[in-house]
Write an enzyme that holds these catalytic residues in place. Structure first.
Site, PDB file in Angstrom:
ATOM      1  NE  ARG A  62     -46.185  19.601  -1.169  1.00  0.00           N
ATOM      2  CZ  ARG A  62     -46.620  18.993   0.187  1.00  0.00           C
ATOM      3  NH1 ARG A  62     -46.698  17.981   0.599  1.00  0.00           N
ATOM      4  NH2 ARG A  62     -47.515  20.095   0.927  1.00  0.00           N
ATOM      5  CG  ASP A 103     -39.251  16.732   7.429  1.00  0.00           C
ATOM      6  OD1 ASP A 103     -39.372  16.076   8.569  1.00  0.00           O
ATOM      7  OD2 ASP A 103     -39.849  16.190   6.635  1.00  0.00           O
ATOM      8  CG  ASN A 134     -43.806  17.869   3.784  1.00  0.00           C
ATOM      9  OD1 ASN A 134     -42.968  17.225   4.057  1.00  0.00           O
ATOM     10  ND2 ASN A 134     -44.855  17.646   4.495  1.00  0.00           N
ATOM     11  CE  LYS A 155     -16.586  44.218  11.059  1.00  0.00           C
ATOM     12  NZ  LYS A 155     -15.511  43.979  10.082  1.00  0.00           N
ATOM     13  CE1 TYR A 173     -19.165  49.064  10.204  1.00  0.00           C
ATOM     14  CE2 TYR A 173     -17.159  49.979   9.150  1.00  0.00           C
ATOM     15  CZ  TYR A 173     -17.768  48.687   9.483  1.00  0.00           C
ATOM     16  OH  TYR A 173     -17.111  47.682   9.608  1.00  0.00           O
ATOM     17  CE1 TYR A 201     -10.926  44.311   2.917  1.00  0.00           C
ATOM     18  CE2 TYR A 201     -12.739  45.088   1.648  1.00  0.00           C
ATOM     19  CZ  TYR A 201     -12.045  44.075   2.014  1.00  0.00           C
ATOM     20  OH  TYR A 201     -11.994  43.096   1.012  1.00  0.00           O
ATOM     21  NE  ARG A 259     -11.466  71.640  10.801  1.00  0.00           N
ATOM     22  CZ  ARG A 259     -12.001  71.873  11.959  1.00  0.00           C
ATOM     23  NH1 ARG A 259     -12.747  70.834  11.982  1.00  0.00           N
ATOM     24  NH2 ARG A 259     -11.892  72.878  12.693  1.00  0.00           N
TER      25      ARG A 259
HETATM   26  C1  UD1 Z   1     -44.399   8.669   8.280  1.00  0.00           C
HETATM   27  C2  UD1 Z   1     -44.847   7.538   8.831  1.00  0.00           C
HETATM   28  C3  UD1 Z   1     -46.209   7.938   9.430  1.00  0.00           C
HETATM   29  C4  UD1 Z   1     -46.527   9.009  10.146  1.00  0.00           C
HETATM   30  C5  UD1 Z   1     -45.647  10.135   9.250  1.00  0.00           C
HETATM   31  C6  UD1 Z   1     -45.689  11.493  10.197  1.00  0.00           C
HETATM   32  C7  UD1 Z   1     -43.717   5.451   8.081  1.00  0.00           C
HETATM   33  C8  UD1 Z   1     -43.857   4.432   7.023  1.00  0.00           C
HETATM   34  N1  UD1 Z   1     -44.949   6.297   7.915  1.00  0.00           N
HETATM   35  O1  UD1 Z   1     -45.036   8.789   6.830  1.00  0.00           O
HETATM   36  O2  UD1 Z   1     -46.899   6.874  10.092  1.00  0.00           O
HETATM   37  O3  UD1 Z   1     -47.765   9.356  10.469  1.00  0.00           O
HETATM   38  O4  UD1 Z   1     -44.349   9.983   8.925  1.00  0.00           O
HETATM   39  O5  UD1 Z   1     -45.277  12.607   9.339  1.00  0.00           O
HETATM   40  O6  UD1 Z   1     -42.842   5.795   8.738  1.00  0.00           O
HETATM   41  N2  UD1 Z   1     -37.137   9.373   4.874  1.00  0.00           N
HETATM   42  C9  UD1 Z   1     -36.012   9.014   4.561  1.00  0.00           C
HETATM   43  N3  UD1 Z   1     -35.589   8.200   3.717  1.00  0.00           N
HETATM   44  C10 UD1 Z   1     -36.879   7.306   3.051  1.00  0.00           C
HETATM   45  C11 UD1 Z   1     -38.247   7.808   3.287  1.00  0.00           C
HETATM   46  C12 UD1 Z   1     -38.328   8.961   4.173  1.00  0.00           C
HETATM   47  O7  UD1 Z   1     -34.881   9.715   5.080  1.00  0.00           O
HETATM   48  O8  UD1 Z   1     -36.719   6.566   2.315  1.00  0.00           O
HETATM   49  C13 UD1 Z   1     -37.457  10.662   5.814  1.00  0.00           C
HETATM   50  C14 UD1 Z   1     -38.201  11.956   5.257  1.00  0.00           C
HETATM   51  O9  UD1 Z   1     -37.205  12.553   4.879  1.00  0.00           O
HETATM   52  C15 UD1 Z   1     -38.951  12.536   6.190  1.00  0.00           C
HETATM   53  C16 UD1 Z   1     -39.063  11.163   7.144  1.00  0.00           C
HETATM   54  O10 UD1 Z   1     -38.203  10.319   6.860  1.00  0.00           O
HETATM   55  O11 UD1 Z   1     -38.129  13.420   6.897  1.00  0.00           O
HETATM   56  C17 UD1 Z   1     -40.607  10.813   6.824  1.00  0.00           C
HETATM   57  O12 UD1 Z   1     -40.848  10.469   5.690  1.00  0.00           O
HETATM   58  P1  UD1 Z   1     -42.122  10.588   4.645  1.00  0.00           P
HETATM   59  O13 UD1 Z   1     -42.061  10.002   3.484  1.00  0.00           O
HETATM   60  O14 UD1 Z   1     -42.372  12.052   5.119  1.00  0.00           O
HETATM   61  O15 UD1 Z   1     -43.346   9.648   5.742  1.00  0.00           O
HETATM   62  P2  UD1 Z   1     -44.782   9.728   5.830  1.00  0.00           P
HETATM   63  O16 UD1 Z   1     -45.169   8.901   4.496  1.00  0.00           O
HETATM   64  O17 UD1 Z   1     -45.334  11.010   5.886  1.00  0.00           O
HETATM   65 CA    CA Z   2     -44.358  13.350   5.752  1.00  0.00          CA
END
Ligand code: UD1
Ligand code: CA
Length: 449
Positions: free
Chosen positions: A15, A105, A226, A333, A348, A369, A422
């Site tokens: 997104r 994130d 997101n 700078k 500058y 420069y 000058r």
């Molecule tokens: C998750 C939680 C949920 C919570 C919510 C809070 C789980 C199953 N659920 O849900 O209970 O309320 O976060 O925001 O944990 N990520 C990976 N690899 C993966 C999947 C996810 O690195 O395979 C990372 C994503 O980049 C993200 C974080 O894990 O930073 C959460 O993943 P996301 O898919 O957003 O979880 P939610 O479904 O929102």
């Molecule tokens: Ca999430």
């Protein structure tokens, strides 16, 4: 207790509509990932592992910038949060202690909150960070058994009654690292999403007779990014907090909503920031300095009593000593400006040192420069640089020396000397009048009849 920090950052971030991995988008001049790392630093982690998906190389480079010891684990396919944590196993080889899982994130978890979780670990085998959002939406819900946590149910799996629970899962979770890895190995993907849910670790721990606890934080801490709109909201939340903090510590902001801070801006007590000032990363402003309207500062230091702007630009490496004056449309700078020096208009000054109480006239340019290399300009104490002087670096102007207005200075000027670089002025009596007469006659001649 030694701590390992696991930051999940493999999510696609579809997104965001971006070529850049989501966690590298910036809030307050630093990638989201750097904010998560900074929060985690409160626990002085012995190891930090970032679980990254596509764009892993860029993520690694950005992470190493913040902390040269972080490790990157790659999760090629996003199969759920438990699967993501499992990818950190190799990097955790031989580690004994606690693991804490954060999301890359989610930039605003406070260090105090993480410390409270570490503290709660003395009472519970597994600790989850919960919050009560105004709109619980599709968050996972925390199912309590009295004061203890019984399990986490994902929204997709939850019953009507469970969906009515106001307490939600933030995603941050802490447990003994060995235990967490054992529990994760038991987690399956037989659920609505076909994903390996990290949240299942709680029920599995409870099934072993272990206790689970909850630490509750403010909803603002769990703000996740997101989309670009979320990013703007995160920026606004950061700025609101930074402005409030600045004012609480004795900084005057005339129009707080127009001042933008970076993640690491330091402003001293009794400093005054006028409207529409922007701070990039790496700025320190000491007590009692004044930053006037519409100035842009980045990677610089402004000492006590200095006045900057309006409409000034301080770039990386600008160091202003006490009582320096930088006026309108001046760019500085990589230059050290000593106490009481003045650069008041349209100049500058780059790759330079300016001595104490020197006066730099309007329109002065350090020509630093040559198209390939950068060269330095050194200006001595109390020197007087005439307006519109071009200082062709490398060049040195001695203490108390003077340059004539409009000079192009290509060689060093000794202390106390006057340099004139000058053309000499020539006056031709009556010539302007003659010239005008000729031009006006020509204009008449061209008029249509
Ligand atoms: C998750 C939680 C949920 C919570 C919510 C809070 C789980 C199953 N659920 O849900 O209970 O309320 O976060 O925001 O944990 N990520 C990976 N690899 C993966 C999947 C996810 O690195 O395979 C990372 C994503 O980049 C993200 C974080 O894990 O930073 C959460 O993943 P996301 O898919 O957003 O979880 P939610 O479904 O929102
Ligand atoms: Ca999430």
């Amino acid at each position: 207790m030694p701590t390992a920090l696991i930051i999940l950052a493999a999510g696609q971030g579809t997104r965001m509509q971006s070529d850049r991995p989501k966690v590298l988008h910036e809030v307050a001049g630093a990638p989201l990932l750097a904010h998560a790392l900074a929060a985690g630093a409160a626990l002085s982690p012995e190891r930090t592992i970032i679980v990254s998906g596509h764009g892993a190389e860029a993520v690694q480079a950005a992470a190493l910038d913040v902390d040269p010891e972080v490790q990157i684990a790659v999760q090629a396919e996003q199969r759920g949060t438990a699967h993501a944590v499992a990818q950190a196993a190799a990097a955790l080889e031989g580690f004994r202690g606690d693991a804490i899982v954060l999301y890359g994130d989610t930039p605003f978890i406070r260090p105090e909150t993480l410390r409270a979780m570490a503290e709660a670990r003395s009472r519970h085998a597994i600790v989850v960070l919960g919050f009560e959002p105004a709109d619980p939406g599709r968050y996972g819900r925390l199912v309590m058994a009295g004061d203890a946590l019984d399990r986490i149910v994902e929204y997709k799996e939850a019953s009507e009654a469970e969906r009515a629970i106001p307490l939600c899962n933030s995603g941050v979770i802490a447990a003994d690292c060995g235990l967490l890895m054992e529990l994760i190995a038991e987690i399956g993907n037989d659920n609505a999403a076909g994903e390996y849910y990290l949240t299942d670790a709680v029920a599995l721990a409870r099934a072993r007779g272990l206790s689970a606890g909850v630490v509750i934080c403010d909803e603002a801490e769990t703000l996740g990014v997101n989309s670009r709109a979320d990013l703007a909201r995160a920026e606004a939340a950061f700025q609101a907090r930074a402005r409030a903090e600045a004012m609480e510590t004795g900084v005057t902001l005339i129009a707080p909503e127009t001042v933008f801070f970076a993640h690491d801006t330091v402003v001293g007590r009794d400093a005054l920031i006028e409207p529409n000032v922007i701070f990039g990363p790496g700025v320190t402003v000491e007590s009692g300095a004044r930053i006037r309207a519409f100035s842009h500062l980045e990677g610089c230091h402004v000492s006590r009593g200095a006045i900057v702007g309006p409409f000034a630009r301080l770039r990386p490496g600008a160091e202003l000593s006490e009582d320096v004056r930088i006026g309108n449309f001046v760019e500085v700078k990589n230059a050290q400006i000593a106490e009481g020096a003045k650069i008041n208009h349209l100049s500058y000054i780059g790759d330079a040192t300016v001595g104490e109480a020197a006066n730099i006239g309007a329109g002065t340019v350090t020509c630093n420069y040559d198209g390939v290399f950068k060269h330095r300009t050194e200006i001595g104490a109390r020197a007087f640089i005439g307006s519109d002087t071009m200082l062709v670096a490398p060049v040195r102007i001695g203490e108390g020396a003077m340059t004539g207005s409009g000079s192009v200075i290509t060689s060093d000027v000794a202390a106390g000397a006057l340099a004139l670089g000058r053309a000499r002025q020539e006056n031709k009596p009556g010539l302007a009048r003659k010239l005008f007469e000729r031009l006006r006659a020509e204009k008449e001649r061209r008029k249509p009849i």
